[in-house]
Design a protein around this motif. Structure first.
Motif, mmCIF file in Angstrom:
data_model
loop_
_atom_site.group_PDB
_atom_site.id
_atom_site.type_symbol
_atom_site.label_atom_id
_atom_site.label_comp_id
_atom_site.label_asym_id
_atom_site.label_seq_id
_atom_site.Cartn_x
_atom_site.Cartn_y
_atom_site.Cartn_z
ATOM 1 N N ALA A 41 -32.882 0.880 -18.936
ATOM 2 C CA ALA A 41 -33.081 2.257 -18.457
ATOM 3 C C ALA A 41 -34.555 2.642 -18.410
ATOM 4 C CB ALA A 41 -32.280 3.269 -19.294
ATOM 5 N N GLY A 43 -36.874 0.492 -16.219
ATOM 6 C CA GLY A 43 -37.537 -0.253 -15.144
ATOM 7 C C GLY A 43 -37.959 -1.662 -15.492
ATOM 8 N N ASP A 44 -37.555 -2.159 -16.656
ATOM 9 C CA ASP A 44 -38.043 -3.467 -17.080
ATOM 10 C C ASP A 44 -37.112 -4.637 -16.788
ATOM 11 O OD1 ASP A 44 -40.617 -3.269 -18.203
ATOM 12 O OD2 ASP A 44 -39.786 -2.116 -19.874
ATOM 13 N N CYS A 45 -35.788 -4.395 -16.768
ATOM 14 C CA CYS A 45 -34.884 -5.555 -16.773
ATOM 15 C C CYS A 45 -34.280 -5.891 -15.416
ATOM 16 C CB CYS A 45 -33.763 -5.341 -17.787
ATOM 17 S SG CYS A 45 -32.517 -4.142 -17.254
ATOM 18 N N ALA A 47 -31.453 -4.965 -14.147
ATOM 19 C CA ALA A 47 -29.982 -4.982 -14.085
ATOM 20 C C ALA A 47 -29.451 -3.889 -13.152
ATOM 21 C CB ALA A 47 -29.401 -4.789 -15.491
ATOM 22 N N CYS A 48 -30.246 -2.854 -12.946
ATOM 23 C CA CYS A 48 -29.808 -1.696 -12.150
ATOM 24 C C CYS A 48 -30.278 -1.780 -10.701
ATOM 25 C CB CYS A 48 -30.373 -0.422 -12.766
ATOM 26 S SG CYS A 48 -32.177 -0.392 -12.642
#
Ligand SMILES: Cc1cc2nc3c(=O)[nH]c(=O)nc-3n(C[C@H](O)[C@H](O)[C@H](O)COP(=O)(O)OP(=O)(O)OC[C@H]3O[C@@H](n4cnc5c(N)ncnc54)[C@H](O)[C@@H]3O)c2cc1C
Ligand code: FES
Ligand code: FES
Length: 470
Positions: A41, A43-45, A47-48
Protein backbone atom coordinates in the motif's frame (compact mmCIF):
# COMPACT_ATOMS: atom_id res chain seq x y z
CA UNK A 1 -20.99 15.22 -10.36
CA UNK A 2 -19.94 11.76 -11.43
CA UNK A 3 -16.65 9.94 -11.91
CA UNK A 4 -16.83 8.02 -15.18
CA UNK A 5 -14.37 5.54 -16.63
CA UNK A 6 -14.16 2.22 -18.41
CA UNK A 7 -13.17 -0.81 -16.37
CA UNK A 8 -12.29 -3.79 -18.55
CA UNK A 9 -14.50 -2.37 -21.27
CA UNK A 10 -17.50 -1.74 -19.02
CA UNK A 11 -18.60 1.86 -18.33
CA UNK A 12 -18.62 2.72 -14.62
CA UNK A 13 -20.28 5.82 -13.19
CA UNK A 14 -19.68 6.61 -9.55
CA UNK A 15 -21.28 9.46 -7.62
CA UNK A 16 -21.39 8.15 -4.07
CA UNK A 17 -17.80 7.32 -3.16
CA UNK A 18 -15.38 9.42 -1.19
CA UNK A 19 -12.95 11.16 -3.58
CA UNK A 20 -10.09 9.98 -1.39
CA UNK A 21 -10.96 6.31 -1.97
CA UNK A 22 -7.92 4.62 -3.42
CA UNK A 23 -8.41 2.89 -6.75
CA UNK A 24 -7.20 -0.31 -5.11
CA UNK A 25 -9.90 -0.16 -2.43
CA UNK A 26 -12.51 0.69 -5.05
CA UNK A 27 -11.51 -2.26 -7.23
CA UNK A 28 -11.42 -4.79 -4.43
CA UNK A 29 -14.28 -3.59 -2.25
CA UNK A 30 -16.76 -1.80 -4.52
CA UNK A 31 -16.13 -3.43 -7.90
CA UNK A 32 -15.37 -6.92 -6.55
CA UNK A 33 -12.21 -7.14 -8.68
CA UNK A 34 -10.08 -8.91 -6.12
CA UNK A 35 -7.48 -10.09 -8.64
CA UNK A 36 -5.65 -6.83 -7.95
CA UNK A 37 -3.81 -7.32 -4.64
CA UNK A 38 -2.63 -5.16 -1.79
CA UNK A 39 0.92 -5.88 -0.64
CA UNK A 40 2.56 -2.75 0.75
CA UNK A 41 0.00 0.00 0.00
CA UNK A 42 2.88 2.39 -0.63
CA UNK A 43 3.98 1.87 -4.22
CA UNK A 44 6.84 -0.51 -3.51
CA UNK A 45 5.68 -4.03 -4.31
CA UNK A 46 3.63 -3.81 -7.53
CA UNK A 47 0.96 -6.30 -6.36
CA UNK A 48 -1.69 -3.65 -7.07
CA UNK A 49 -0.55 -2.93 -10.65
CA UNK A 50 -3.27 -2.06 -13.15
CA UNK A 51 -2.98 -0.58 -16.63
CA UNK A 52 -4.41 2.76 -17.68
CA UNK A 53 -4.81 3.37 -21.42
CA UNK A 54 -4.17 6.95 -22.46
CA UNK A 55 -3.49 8.82 -25.71
CA UNK A 56 0.09 9.35 -26.81
CA UNK A 57 1.13 12.41 -28.86
CA UNK A 58 -0.14 10.77 -32.08
CA UNK A 59 -3.53 9.92 -30.53
CA UNK A 60 -2.54 6.26 -30.33
CA UNK A 61 -3.36 4.22 -27.22
CA UNK A 62 -0.55 4.15 -24.68
CA UNK A 63 -0.69 1.40 -22.05
CA UNK A 64 0.79 2.51 -18.73
CA UNK A 65 1.24 0.32 -15.66
CA UNK A 66 0.37 2.19 -12.45
CA UNK A 67 0.09 1.36 -8.76
CA UNK A 68 -3.61 1.43 -7.88
CA UNK A 69 -2.78 1.76 -4.16
CA UNK A 70 -1.47 5.31 -4.66
CA UNK A 71 -4.17 6.59 -7.03
CA UNK A 72 -7.49 7.96 -5.87
CA UNK A 73 -10.65 7.28 -7.84
CA UNK A 74 -11.24 10.74 -9.36
CA UNK A 75 -7.80 10.47 -11.00
CA UNK A 76 -9.37 7.83 -13.26
CA UNK A 77 -12.13 10.12 -14.49
CA UNK A 78 -12.42 9.69 -18.28
CA UNK A 79 -9.83 6.88 -18.39
CA UNK A 80 -9.84 3.36 -19.73
CA UNK A 81 -8.62 0.90 -17.12
CA UNK A 82 -7.59 -2.73 -17.50
CA UNK A 83 -7.21 -5.04 -14.52
CA UNK A 84 -6.04 -8.63 -14.46
CA UNK A 85 -9.67 -9.80 -14.76
CA UNK A 86 -9.94 -8.02 -18.12
CA UNK A 87 -7.16 -9.91 -19.89
CA UNK A 88 -8.64 -13.31 -20.71
CA UNK A 89 -11.33 -12.92 -23.35
CA UNK A 90 -13.69 -15.32 -25.10
CA UNK A 91 -12.33 -18.13 -22.96
CA UNK A 92 -8.73 -17.50 -24.05
CA UNK A 93 -5.81 -16.25 -22.02
CA UNK A 94 -3.95 -13.12 -23.05
CA UNK A 95 -0.53 -14.07 -24.54
CA UNK A 96 1.13 -12.79 -21.36
CA UNK A 97 -0.92 -15.20 -19.24
CA UNK A 98 -0.20 -18.12 -21.58
CA UNK A 99 3.53 -17.33 -21.52
CA UNK A 100 3.54 -17.12 -17.71
CA UNK A 101 1.92 -20.55 -17.47
CA UNK A 102 4.15 -22.16 -20.09
CA UNK A 103 7.35 -20.69 -18.63
CA UNK A 104 6.45 -21.69 -15.06
CA UNK A 105 6.36 -18.00 -14.20
CA UNK A 106 3.22 -18.21 -12.07
CA UNK A 107 4.04 -17.80 -8.43
CA UNK A 108 1.87 -16.92 -5.45
CA UNK A 109 -1.47 -15.21 -5.80
CA UNK A 110 -0.13 -11.98 -4.33
CA UNK A 111 2.62 -11.11 -6.77
CA UNK A 112 1.52 -12.89 -9.95
CA UNK A 113 -1.35 -10.56 -10.97
CA UNK A 114 0.96 -7.55 -10.64
CA UNK A 115 3.70 -9.21 -12.70
CA UNK A 116 1.14 -10.06 -15.38
CA UNK A 117 -0.13 -6.49 -15.57
CA UNK A 118 3.40 -5.05 -15.75
CA UNK A 119 4.20 -7.46 -18.60
CA UNK A 120 0.89 -6.71 -20.29
CA UNK A 121 1.82 -2.99 -20.41
CA UNK A 122 5.24 -3.92 -21.80
CA UNK A 123 3.75 -6.15 -24.50
CA UNK A 124 1.22 -3.52 -25.56
CA UNK A 125 3.99 -0.92 -25.97
CA UNK A 126 6.41 -0.39 -28.83
CA UNK A 127 9.72 -0.88 -27.09
CA UNK A 128 12.51 -3.07 -28.35
CA UNK A 129 12.35 -6.09 -26.04
CA UNK A 130 15.66 -6.92 -24.39
CA UNK A 131 16.60 -8.31 -20.98
CA UNK A 132 17.21 -4.65 -20.02
CA UNK A 133 13.72 -3.41 -20.96
CA UNK A 134 12.14 -6.45 -19.32
CA UNK A 135 14.07 -5.88 -16.09
CA UNK A 136 13.08 -2.23 -16.16
CA UNK A 137 9.42 -3.13 -16.69
CA UNK A 138 9.55 -5.57 -13.76
CA UNK A 139 11.63 -3.45 -11.34
CA UNK A 140 8.46 -2.30 -9.56
CA UNK A 141 7.19 -5.85 -8.93
CA UNK A 142 8.67 -7.63 -5.98
CA UNK A 143 8.74 -11.27 -5.10
CA UNK A 144 10.57 -12.02 -1.91
CA UNK A 145 10.42 -15.80 -2.09
CA UNK A 146 11.05 -17.38 -5.48
CA UNK A 147 12.73 -15.89 -8.53
CA UNK A 148 12.46 -13.77 -11.60
CA UNK A 149 14.10 -15.93 -14.28
CA UNK A 150 10.93 -17.75 -15.46
CA UNK A 151 9.09 -14.42 -15.50
CA UNK A 152 11.77 -12.85 -17.70
CA UNK A 153 11.51 -15.90 -19.95
CA UNK A 154 7.72 -15.46 -20.07
CA UNK A 155 8.23 -11.82 -21.03
CA UNK A 156 10.41 -12.79 -23.99
CA UNK A 157 7.84 -15.38 -25.09
CA UNK A 158 4.85 -13.05 -24.71
CA UNK A 159 6.49 -10.12 -26.47
CA UNK A 160 7.96 -12.01 -29.44
CA UNK A 161 4.62 -11.80 -31.25
CA UNK A 162 4.12 -8.17 -32.15
CA UNK A 163 0.36 -8.45 -32.74
CA UNK A 164 -1.37 -6.14 -30.30
CA UNK A 165 -4.91 -6.62 -29.11
CA UNK A 166 -6.84 -3.46 -28.42
CA UNK A 167 -8.36 -3.42 -24.98
CA UNK A 168 -11.29 -1.07 -25.27
CA UNK A 169 -9.27 1.37 -27.45
CA UNK A 170 -9.27 4.94 -26.21
CA UNK A 171 -11.95 6.11 -23.86
CA UNK A 172 -14.31 8.59 -25.58
CA UNK A 173 -15.17 10.09 -22.18
CA UNK A 174 -14.30 13.69 -21.49
CA UNK A 175 -12.93 14.12 -17.96
CA UNK A 176 -15.02 16.36 -15.73
CA UNK A 177 -13.89 19.47 -13.86
CA UNK A 178 -14.44 18.11 -10.39
CA UNK A 179 -16.25 15.85 -8.01
CA UNK A 180 -17.74 16.29 -4.56
CA UNK A 181 -19.07 13.84 -2.04
CA UNK A 182 -19.93 14.32 1.60
CA UNK A 183 -18.22 17.74 1.77
CA UNK A 184 -15.02 16.37 0.25
CA UNK A 185 -14.10 18.27 -2.88
CA UNK A 186 -11.88 17.19 -5.78
CA UNK A 187 -11.21 19.97 -8.28
CA UNK A 188 -9.84 19.16 -11.73
CA UNK A 189 -9.16 22.56 -13.33
CA UNK A 190 -8.60 22.43 -17.06
CA UNK A 191 -6.46 25.52 -17.51
CA UNK A 192 -4.06 27.83 -15.72
CA UNK A 193 -6.53 30.55 -14.82
CA UNK A 194 -9.00 28.04 -13.33
CA UNK A 195 -6.15 26.54 -11.30
CA UNK A 196 -5.08 30.00 -10.08
CA UNK A 197 -8.70 30.83 -9.10
CA UNK A 198 -9.09 27.63 -7.11
CA UNK A 199 -5.73 28.05 -5.42
CA UNK A 200 -6.94 31.45 -4.16
CA UNK A 201 -10.47 30.37 -3.31
CA UNK A 202 -9.35 27.21 -1.46
CA UNK A 203 -6.00 28.11 0.14
CA UNK A 204 -6.01 25.00 2.32
CA UNK A 205 -6.68 22.60 -0.57
CA UNK A 206 -3.87 20.15 -1.26
CA UNK A 207 -2.31 20.27 -4.75
CA UNK A 208 -2.19 16.79 -6.23
CA UNK A 209 -0.13 15.91 -9.33
CA UNK A 210 0.69 12.19 -9.75
CA UNK A 211 0.09 11.39 -6.09
CA UNK A 212 3.16 9.19 -5.69
CA UNK A 213 4.09 11.17 -2.59
CA UNK A 214 0.67 12.33 -1.48
CA UNK A 215 -0.95 8.95 -2.18
CA UNK A 216 0.33 7.71 1.17
CA UNK A 217 -2.06 10.13 2.88
CA UNK A 218 -4.92 8.12 1.41
CA UNK A 219 -3.56 4.58 1.32
CA UNK A 220 -1.82 4.54 4.70
CA UNK A 221 -3.10 7.47 6.75
CA UNK A 222 -6.68 7.25 5.39
CA UNK A 223 -6.76 11.04 5.59
CA UNK A 224 -10.21 12.31 4.51
CA UNK A 225 -8.90 15.56 3.01
CA UNK A 226 -11.56 18.20 2.54
CA UNK A 227 -10.27 19.66 -0.70
CA UNK A 228 -7.85 18.55 -3.39
CA UNK A 229 -6.79 20.47 -6.50
CA UNK A 230 -5.63 18.06 -9.20
CA UNK A 231 -3.14 19.51 -11.70
CA UNK A 232 -2.92 16.77 -14.31
CA UNK A 233 -5.84 18.10 -16.38
CA UNK A 234 -4.41 21.63 -16.57
CA UNK A 235 -3.39 21.93 -20.23
CA UNK A 236 -0.53 24.41 -19.67
CA UNK A 237 1.02 22.26 -16.92
CA UNK A 238 1.28 19.37 -19.37
CA UNK A 239 3.26 21.30 -21.98
CA UNK A 240 6.86 20.66 -22.99
CA UNK A 241 8.66 23.38 -24.92
CA UNK A 242 12.07 23.02 -26.48
CA UNK A 243 13.99 25.97 -27.92
CA UNK A 244 17.62 26.20 -28.99
CA UNK A 245 18.56 27.44 -25.50
CA UNK A 246 16.37 25.57 -23.06
CA UNK A 247 13.83 22.85 -22.29
CA UNK A 248 10.75 24.02 -20.41
CA UNK A 249 8.68 21.37 -18.66
CA UNK A 250 5.16 21.88 -17.33
CA UNK A 251 4.91 20.97 -13.66
CA UNK A 252 2.47 18.12 -14.34
CA UNK A 253 4.57 16.38 -17.03
CA UNK A 254 5.34 12.82 -15.95
CA UNK A 255 8.79 11.26 -15.78
CA UNK A 256 7.82 8.84 -18.53
CA UNK A 257 6.94 11.68 -20.90
CA UNK A 258 10.08 13.70 -20.24
CA UNK A 259 12.50 10.77 -20.39
CA UNK A 260 13.08 10.81 -24.20
CA UNK A 261 14.00 14.52 -24.02
CA UNK A 262 16.46 13.91 -21.22
CA UNK A 263 17.98 10.91 -23.04
CA UNK A 264 18.86 13.29 -25.88
CA UNK A 265 19.79 16.42 -23.92
CA UNK A 266 21.11 15.24 -20.52
CA UNK A 267 21.81 11.48 -20.80
CA UNK A 268 23.21 11.13 -17.28
CA UNK A 269 20.06 12.76 -15.86
CA UNK A 270 17.99 10.33 -17.95
CA UNK A 271 19.80 7.37 -16.36
CA UNK A 272 18.97 8.78 -12.94
CA UNK A 273 15.30 9.24 -13.92
CA UNK A 274 15.09 5.53 -14.82
CA UNK A 275 16.06 4.84 -11.20
CA UNK A 276 13.23 6.90 -9.68
CA UNK A 277 10.85 4.33 -8.23
CA UNK A 278 9.60 2.03 -10.94
CA UNK A 279 7.73 2.40 -14.22
CA UNK A 280 4.49 2.36 -12.21
CA UNK A 281 5.76 5.41 -10.29
CA UNK A 282 7.29 7.20 -13.28
CA UNK A 283 4.11 6.83 -15.35
CA UNK A 284 2.28 9.19 -12.97
CA UNK A 285 5.00 10.92 -10.89
CA UNK A 286 6.10 14.39 -12.00
CA UNK A 287 9.15 16.61 -11.64
CA UNK A 288 6.80 19.35 -10.38
CA UNK A 289 5.76 16.98 -7.59
CA UNK A 290 9.38 16.12 -6.81
CA UNK A 291 10.12 19.83 -6.40
CA UNK A 292 6.88 20.35 -4.46
CA UNK A 293 7.89 17.79 -1.83
CA UNK A 294 11.13 19.76 -1.26
CA UNK A 295 12.68 16.59 0.06
CA UNK A 296 16.43 16.71 0.76
CA UNK A 297 16.66 13.36 -1.04
CA UNK A 298 14.42 14.18 -4.01
CA UNK A 299 16.49 12.87 -6.91
CA UNK A 300 15.84 15.52 -9.52
CA UNK A 301 16.49 18.50 -7.27
CA UNK A 302 20.32 18.54 -7.12
CA UNK A 303 20.41 17.76 -10.85
CA UNK A 304 18.15 20.69 -11.68
CA UNK A 305 20.13 23.00 -9.37
CA UNK A 306 23.42 21.96 -11.00
CA UNK A 307 21.83 22.61 -14.39
CA UNK A 308 20.79 26.10 -13.19
CA UNK A 309 17.06 25.46 -13.65
CA UNK A 310 14.56 28.26 -13.22
CA UNK A 311 11.04 27.89 -11.87
CA UNK A 312 8.01 29.80 -13.05
CA UNK A 313 5.68 30.26 -10.10
CA UNK A 314 2.15 31.32 -10.92
CA UNK A 315 -0.79 32.78 -9.02
CA UNK A 316 -3.92 34.78 -9.73
CA UNK A 317 -1.91 38.00 -9.46
CA UNK A 318 0.70 36.99 -12.03
CA UNK A 319 3.86 34.98 -12.38
CA UNK A 320 7.46 35.25 -11.23
CA UNK A 321 10.67 33.43 -11.98
CA UNK A 322 12.94 32.03 -9.33
CA UNK A 323 16.19 30.05 -9.61
CA UNK A 324 15.43 26.60 -8.22
CA UNK A 325 18.34 26.83 -5.78
CA UNK A 326 16.55 29.73 -4.03
CA UNK A 327 13.25 27.85 -3.80
CA UNK A 328 14.25 25.64 -0.86
CA UNK A 329 14.42 27.56 2.41
CA UNK A 330 14.66 24.96 5.12
CA UNK A 331 13.68 21.35 5.68
CA UNK A 332 10.65 20.79 3.40
CA UNK A 333 9.91 24.53 3.42
CA UNK A 334 9.80 26.43 0.14
CA UNK A 335 9.46 29.99 -1.06
CA UNK A 336 5.96 29.29 -2.44
CA UNK A 337 3.67 32.18 -1.45
CA UNK A 338 -0.05 31.84 -0.64
CA UNK A 339 -1.99 31.31 -3.86
CA UNK A 340 1.11 30.26 -5.83
CA UNK A 341 1.95 26.99 -7.51
CA UNK A 342 4.74 25.72 -9.74
CA UNK A 343 3.84 26.28 -13.38
CA UNK A 344 6.98 25.07 -15.13
CA UNK A 345 10.68 24.30 -14.86
CA UNK A 346 13.09 25.74 -17.43
CA UNK A 347 16.40 23.93 -17.88
CA UNK A 348 19.16 25.55 -19.93
CA UNK A 349 20.60 23.27 -22.59
CA UNK A 350 24.23 22.26 -22.25
CA UNK A 351 26.54 24.55 -24.20
CA UNK A 352 29.28 23.17 -26.45
CA UNK A 353 31.85 22.05 -23.90
CA UNK A 354 29.59 21.70 -20.88
CA UNK A 355 29.14 18.21 -19.53
CA UNK A 356 26.62 17.00 -16.98
CA UNK A 357 26.84 14.03 -14.67
CA UNK A 358 24.54 12.79 -11.90
CA UNK A 359 25.32 9.96 -9.49
CA UNK A 360 22.71 8.36 -7.23
CA UNK A 361 23.98 6.32 -4.30
CA UNK A 362 21.40 4.01 -2.76
CA UNK A 363 21.46 0.62 -1.10
CA UNK A 364 19.75 -1.02 -4.08
CA UNK A 365 20.03 -0.02 -7.76
CA UNK A 366 16.32 -0.16 -8.59
CA UNK A 367 13.35 1.23 -6.69
CA UNK A 368 15.28 2.76 -3.81
CA UNK A 369 15.58 6.17 -2.21
CA UNK A 370 18.97 7.90 -2.38
CA UNK A 371 21.43 8.15 0.46
CA UNK A 372 23.43 10.73 -1.51
CA UNK A 373 22.96 12.30 -4.93
CA UNK A 374 25.77 14.29 -6.57
CA UNK A 375 25.14 16.40 -9.67
CA UNK A 376 27.79 18.29 -11.66
CA UNK A 377 27.78 20.62 -14.64
CA UNK A 378 31.32 21.24 -15.71
CA UNK A 379 33.06 22.99 -18.59
CA UNK A 380 36.68 22.13 -19.22
CA UNK A 381 38.66 24.21 -21.69
CA UNK A 382 41.90 22.47 -22.54
CA UNK A 383 42.95 21.39 -19.07
CA UNK A 384 41.40 24.34 -17.23
CA UNK A 385 37.98 24.15 -15.56
CA UNK A 386 36.20 27.19 -16.95
CA UNK A 387 32.84 26.72 -15.25
CA UNK A 388 31.43 24.40 -12.58
CA UNK A 389 28.14 23.99 -10.72
CA UNK A 390 27.77 21.23 -8.16
CA UNK A 391 24.79 20.30 -6.00
CA UNK A 392 24.18 17.46 -3.58
CA UNK A 393 21.11 15.80 -2.15
CA UNK A 394 21.12 13.81 1.08
CA UNK A 395 23.88 15.98 2.57
CA UNK A 396 21.85 18.75 4.23
CA UNK A 397 18.27 19.57 5.19
CA UNK A 398 17.70 20.88 1.67
CA UNK A 399 19.23 20.03 -1.70
CA UNK A 400 22.13 22.47 -1.92
CA UNK A 401 25.03 23.86 -3.97
CA UNK A 402 28.53 22.75 -2.92
CA UNK A 403 30.19 26.15 -3.06
CA UNK A 404 33.51 25.23 -1.41
CA UNK A 405 33.86 22.19 -3.70
CA UNK A 406 33.17 24.40 -6.70
CA UNK A 407 35.86 26.83 -5.48
CA UNK A 408 38.38 23.97 -5.25
CA UNK A 409 37.81 23.17 -8.93
CA UNK A 410 37.07 26.45 -10.73
CA UNK A 411 39.99 27.75 -12.80
CA UNK A 412 42.15 24.81 -11.73
CA UNK A 413 43.69 22.16 -13.95
CA UNK A 414 41.39 19.15 -14.41
CA UNK A 415 43.76 16.59 -12.89
CA UNK A 416 43.15 13.93 -10.27
CA UNK A 417 44.68 16.08 -7.52
CA UNK A 418 42.02 18.75 -8.16
CA UNK A 419 39.26 16.15 -7.77
CA UNK A 420 40.84 14.96 -4.51
CA UNK A 421 40.99 18.53 -3.18
CA UNK A 422 37.35 19.10 -4.14
CA UNK A 423 36.50 15.96 -2.17
CA UNK A 424 38.24 17.39 0.90
CA UNK A 425 36.10 20.54 0.61
CA UNK A 426 32.91 18.49 1.12
CA UNK A 427 33.26 18.86 4.89
CA UNK A 428 33.27 22.67 4.51
CA UNK A 429 30.04 22.59 2.54
CA UNK A 430 28.07 19.98 4.48
CA UNK A 431 27.38 18.64 7.97
CA UNK A 432 25.13 15.70 7.09
CA UNK A 433 22.97 13.72 9.50
CA UNK A 434 22.96 10.01 10.23
CA UNK A 435 19.70 8.19 9.55
CA UNK A 436 18.52 4.71 8.60
CA UNK A 437 19.77 5.21 5.03
CA UNK A 438 23.36 6.19 5.83
CA UNK A 439 25.60 7.51 8.59
CA UNK A 440 27.03 11.03 8.38
CA UNK A 441 30.54 9.62 7.94
CA UNK A 442 29.40 7.42 5.07
CA UNK A 443 27.72 10.39 3.40
CA UNK A 444 30.84 12.57 3.69
CA UNK A 445 33.07 9.77 2.44
CA UNK A 446 30.89 8.85 -0.52
CA UNK A 447 30.37 12.50 -1.53
CA UNK A 448 34.16 13.01 -1.54
CA UNK A 449 34.72 9.81 -3.52
CA UNK A 450 32.20 10.91 -6.14
CA UNK A 451 34.71 13.56 -7.25
CA UNK A 452 37.13 10.78 -8.18
CA UNK A 453 34.31 9.08 -10.04
CA UNK A 454 33.56 12.33 -11.86
CA UNK A 455 37.23 12.77 -12.73
CA UNK A 456 37.54 9.23 -14.10
CA UNK A 457 34.21 9.48 -15.88
CA UNK A 458 35.25 12.61 -17.75
CA UNK A 459 38.81 11.63 -18.47
CA UNK A 460 39.77 9.61 -21.53
CA UNK A 461 40.79 6.03 -20.84
CA UNK A 462 44.21 6.72 -22.45
CA UNK A 463 44.88 9.69 -20.18
CA UNK A 464 43.86 7.60 -17.20
CA UNK A 465 46.32 4.86 -18.15
CA UNK A 466 49.07 7.50 -18.08
CA UNK A 467 47.93 8.63 -14.61
CA UNK A 468 47.89 5.02 -13.36
CA UNK A 469 51.31 4.35 -14.88
CA UNK A 470 52.75 7.48 -13.27
C1 LIG B 1 7.63 3.52 -4.36
C2 LIG B 1 8.12 4.93 -4.51
C3 LIG B 1 9.41 5.13 -4.95
C4 LIG B 1 9.89 6.44 -5.07
N1 LIG B 1 11.15 6.60 -5.50
C5 LIG B 1 11.66 7.85 -5.60
C6 LIG B 1 13.00 8.03 -6.02
O1 LIG B 1 13.71 7.08 -6.35
N2 LIG B 1 13.45 9.31 -6.07
C7 LIG B 1 12.68 10.39 -5.75
O2 LIG B 1 13.15 11.52 -5.82
N3 LIG B 1 11.41 10.23 -5.35
C8 LIG B 1 10.89 9.00 -5.27
N4 LIG B 1 9.59 8.82 -4.86
C9 LIG B 1 8.79 9.99 -4.50
C10 LIG B 1 7.87 10.53 -5.62
O3 LIG B 1 7.63 9.55 -6.60
C11 LIG B 1 8.46 11.75 -6.30
O4 LIG B 1 8.73 12.76 -5.36
C12 LIG B 1 7.55 12.31 -7.39
O5 LIG B 1 8.28 13.16 -8.22
C13 LIG B 1 6.35 13.04 -6.83
O6 LIG B 1 5.60 13.52 -7.92
P1 LIG B 1 4.02 13.42 -7.92
O7 LIG B 1 3.56 14.04 -9.19
O8 LIG B 1 3.57 12.05 -7.68
O9 LIG B 1 3.69 14.38 -6.69
P2 LIG B 1 2.44 14.43 -5.70
O10 LIG B 1 2.50 13.29 -4.76
O11 LIG B 1 1.18 14.65 -6.43
O12 LIG B 1 2.79 15.78 -4.93
C14 LIG B 1 3.98 15.88 -4.17
C15 LIG B 1 4.06 17.27 -3.50
O13 LIG B 1 4.25 18.27 -4.48
C16 LIG B 1 3.20 19.26 -4.38
N5 LIG B 1 2.95 19.70 -5.75
C17 LIG B 1 2.68 18.92 -6.83
N6 LIG B 1 2.55 19.69 -7.93
C18 LIG B 1 2.73 20.98 -7.53
C19 LIG B 1 2.70 22.23 -8.22
N7 LIG B 1 2.45 22.34 -9.53
N8 LIG B 1 2.93 23.35 -7.49
C20 LIG B 1 3.17 23.28 -6.15
N9 LIG B 1 3.22 22.12 -5.46
C21 LIG B 1 2.99 20.98 -6.15
C22 LIG B 1 2.04 18.53 -3.73
O14 LIG B 1 1.15 19.42 -3.08
C23 LIG B 1 2.78 17.64 -2.75
O15 LIG B 1 3.15 18.37 -1.62
C24 LIG B 1 9.07 7.54 -4.74
C25 LIG B 1 7.75 7.33 -4.31
C26 LIG B 1 7.28 6.03 -4.19
C27 LIG B 1 5.88 5.81 -3.73
S1 FES C 1 0.20 -2.52 -2.85
FE1 FES C 1 2.36 -2.54 -3.08
S2 FES C 1 2.66 -1.19 -4.74
FE2 FES C 1 0.56 -1.00 -4.33
S1 FES D 1 5.69 -12.82 -3.41
FE1 FES D 1 4.58 -14.18 -4.67
S2 FES D 1 5.87 -15.90 -4.90
FE2 FES D 1 7.06 -14.43 -3.81
Amino acid sequence: MTIQFYLNGELRREDAVSPTTTVLDYLRVSAGKTGTKEGCAEGDCGACTIVVVRKNGDDEPLYEAVNSCLLILPQLDGANVVTVEGLARDGHFDPVQTAMVESDGTQCGFCTPGFIMALFALRQGNEKITDGTIHDALAGNLCRCTGYRPIVQAAHQACQDATKDLYGELSPLIPGEGYEHNHQKFFAPQNLSQLAEMRTDYPKAMILAGGTDLGLLFSKDRDPLEAIIYTSSVAELGEIEETKDYLEIGAAVTYTRILPYFERLYPSFATLITRIGSRQIRNVGTIGGNIGTASPIGDTLPCLIALDAMLTLYSKTGSRELPLEDFFIEYRKTDLKPGEFIKSIRIPKLKNKQKFRAYKISKRYDQDISSVIGAYRIEIDGLRVKDIRIAFGGMAEIPKRAVACEGAILDKEWVEDTALKAGLAVTTDFKPLSDHRASKDYRLCVAANLFIRLYRDLTDAEDLMEVVAA
